[in-house]
Motif scaffolding. Structure first.
Motif, PDB file in Angstrom:
ATOM      1  N   ARG A  36      -0.383 -15.464   1.488  1.00 46.18           N
ATOM      2  CA  ARG A  36      -1.478 -14.552   1.832  1.00 46.18           C
ATOM      3  C   ARG A  36      -1.108 -13.127   1.394  1.00 46.18           C
ATOM      4  N   ILE A  37      -1.918 -12.597   0.499  1.00 54.26           N
ATOM      5  CA  ILE A  37      -1.701 -11.232  -0.009  1.00 54.26           C
ATOM      6  C   ILE A  37      -2.899 -10.375   0.368  1.00 54.26           C
ATOM      7  N   ALA A  38      -2.669  -9.255   1.038  1.00 52.40           N
ATOM      8  CA  ALA A  38      -3.742  -8.279   1.252  1.00 52.40           C
ATOM      9  C   ALA A  38      -3.843  -7.448  -0.023  1.00 52.40           C
ATOM     10  N   HIS A  39      -4.994  -7.516  -0.672  1.00 50.79           N
ATOM     11  CA  HIS A  39      -5.197  -6.874  -1.984  1.00 50.79           C
ATOM     12  C   HIS A  39      -6.014  -5.600  -1.754  1.00 50.79           C
ATOM     13  N   LEU A  40      -5.330  -4.444  -1.834  1.00 53.54           N
ATOM     14  CA  LEU A  40      -5.939  -3.144  -1.514  1.00 53.54           C
ATOM     15  C   LEU A  40      -6.116  -2.337  -2.807  1.00 53.54           C
ATOM     16  N   CYS A  41      -7.288  -1.737  -2.978  1.00 52.80           N
ATOM     17  CA  CYS A  41      -7.558  -1.023  -4.230  1.00 52.80           C
ATOM     18  C   CYS A  41      -7.880   0.453  -4.005  1.00 52.80           C
ATOM     19  N   ASP A  42      -7.324   1.296  -4.866  1.00 51.37           N
ATOM     20  CA  ASP A  42      -7.706   2.711  -4.998  1.00 51.37           C
ATOM     21  C   ASP A  42      -7.951   3.452  -3.674  1.00 51.37           C
ATOM     22  N   PRO A  43      -6.885   3.705  -2.920  1.00 52.99           N
ATOM     23  CA  PRO A  43      -7.045   4.583  -1.734  1.00 52.99           C
ATOM     24  C   PRO A  43      -7.526   5.969  -2.180  1.00 52.99           C
ATOM     25  N   GLN A  44      -6.948   6.451  -3.263  1.00 53.26           N
ATOM     26  CA  GLN A  44      -7.370   7.673  -3.988  1.00 53.26           C
ATOM     27  C   GLN A  44      -7.833   8.811  -3.067  1.00 53.26           C
ATOM     28  N   PHE A  45      -6.961   9.192  -2.135  1.00 53.33           N
ATOM     29  CA  PHE A  45      -7.295  10.254  -1.177  1.00 53.33           C
ATOM     30  C   PHE A  45      -7.747  11.507  -1.927  1.00 53.33           C
ATOM     31  N   GLY A  46      -8.905  12.046  -1.522  1.00 53.69           N
ATOM     32  CA  GLY A  46      -9.420  13.261  -2.152  1.00 53.69           C
ATOM     33  C   GLY A  46     -10.206  12.977  -3.415  1.00 53.69           C
TER      34      GLY A  46
END
Ligand SMILES: [Fe+2]
Length: 286
Positions: free
Chosen positions: A40-50
């Protein structure tokens, strides 16, 4: 116009539900036989704060950060084997030192990161790379999780740079990719690749753009992945949900917590792969 907008959003929602797939029913015997069971992989994209932040009060930065902190709490609650953050940690590279050292300590499972174009520059600079390495410790790395191999790479190195230091790093990275693919060929497909930029956006033969590998080497790289038995590729960068395939390779690109150009809600994907390579990729809103 309102009706058209609703229909499009509804279409995308239905597409996402279909994209989530259906987890295969598995027996304990099957899981034991294969070694580690379902990954199981949590796939997180582009937090890109700001994201495109022009506000001196950093309103946008604070909003994106708060959204990511909700995401991190949800990931911790769901307890995947590993979390993958597929690049663009902040909109402005220099901001990466503000919150990321603290955030990395907030996950309760291993975290893998890939650098994005906003982290290192569309043309990588030494300053950006060194700053990124100072926070995350690597720009490409191998992870072993439950009998699977996750190779996270630095796709920014594949774009032209006249800087000899970056050119040297590119040569080292290319060799690393070659060596890892050679080693991975004995794993019977239990290999997942991840970079910020996907190999292509719509089709393997498309022209060079902001959203793909350089065309000159794209097909050869894809052939090498397939020859090594790689079947899954996780990326970011597009700021929209996308599922693509080329022969036996599936390329998945999920929702961001900053801006989604396809009007999908903020969130991430839980990617689950069984030992027989059946998988699901479920949207988790935050
Ligand atoms: Fe991005």
């Amino acid at each position: 116009m309102k009706g058209v907008a609703f229909s499009r959003r509804r279409f995308l929602q239905v597409g996402a539900i279909l994209a989530a797939g259906f987890p295969a029913a598995r027996t304990r015997a099957e899981e034991t036989e294969s070694g580690g069971g379902t990954l199981r992989i949590a796939h997180l994209c582009d937090p890109q704060f700001g994201f495109a932040d022009a506000d001196p009060d950093r309103t946008r930065y604070k909003k994106d950060l708060a959204c990511f902190e909700r995401e991190m709490a949800k990931v911790n609650e769901l307890k995947p084997d590993i979390a993958l953050i597929a690049g663009d940690m902040t909109h402005i590279s220099g901001d990466v030192t503000l919150d990321w050292p603290r955030l990395l300590k907030g996950f309760t499972m291993p975290v893998a990161v890939t650098p994005g174009n906003h982290d290192l520059g569309n043309t990588v600079t030494e300053e950006n790379l060194n700053r990124y390495l100072g926070v995350f410790g690597y720009d490409y790395k191998r992870f072993e999780v439950k009998g699977w191999r996750l190779l996270v790479g630095n796709s920014q190195l594949w774009y032209k740079s006249d800087n000899p230091v970056i050119q040297k790093r590119k040569a080292e990275y290319d060799q690393w990719v070659k060596d890892e693919l050679a080693a991975a060929s004995s794993l019977n497909g239990r290999v997942i690749l991840a970079t910020h930029i996907p190999p292509f956006d719509n089709g393997i033969g498309e022209k060079d753009s902001y959203n793909n590998y350089p065309q000159a080497t794209r097909r050869a790289r894809m052939e090498a992945y397939l020859a090594a038995g790689v079947r899954f590729y996780l990326s970011g960068h597009l700021h929209r949900m996308s599922m693509r395939g080329w022969r036996d390779l599936t390329i998945l690109n999920g929702e961001a917590t900053s801006v989604n150009f396809d009007e999908r809600p903020h969130g991430f994907r839980m990617f689950e792969i069984a030992p027989d390579l059946t998988y699901s990729w479920s949207f988790i809103p935050v």
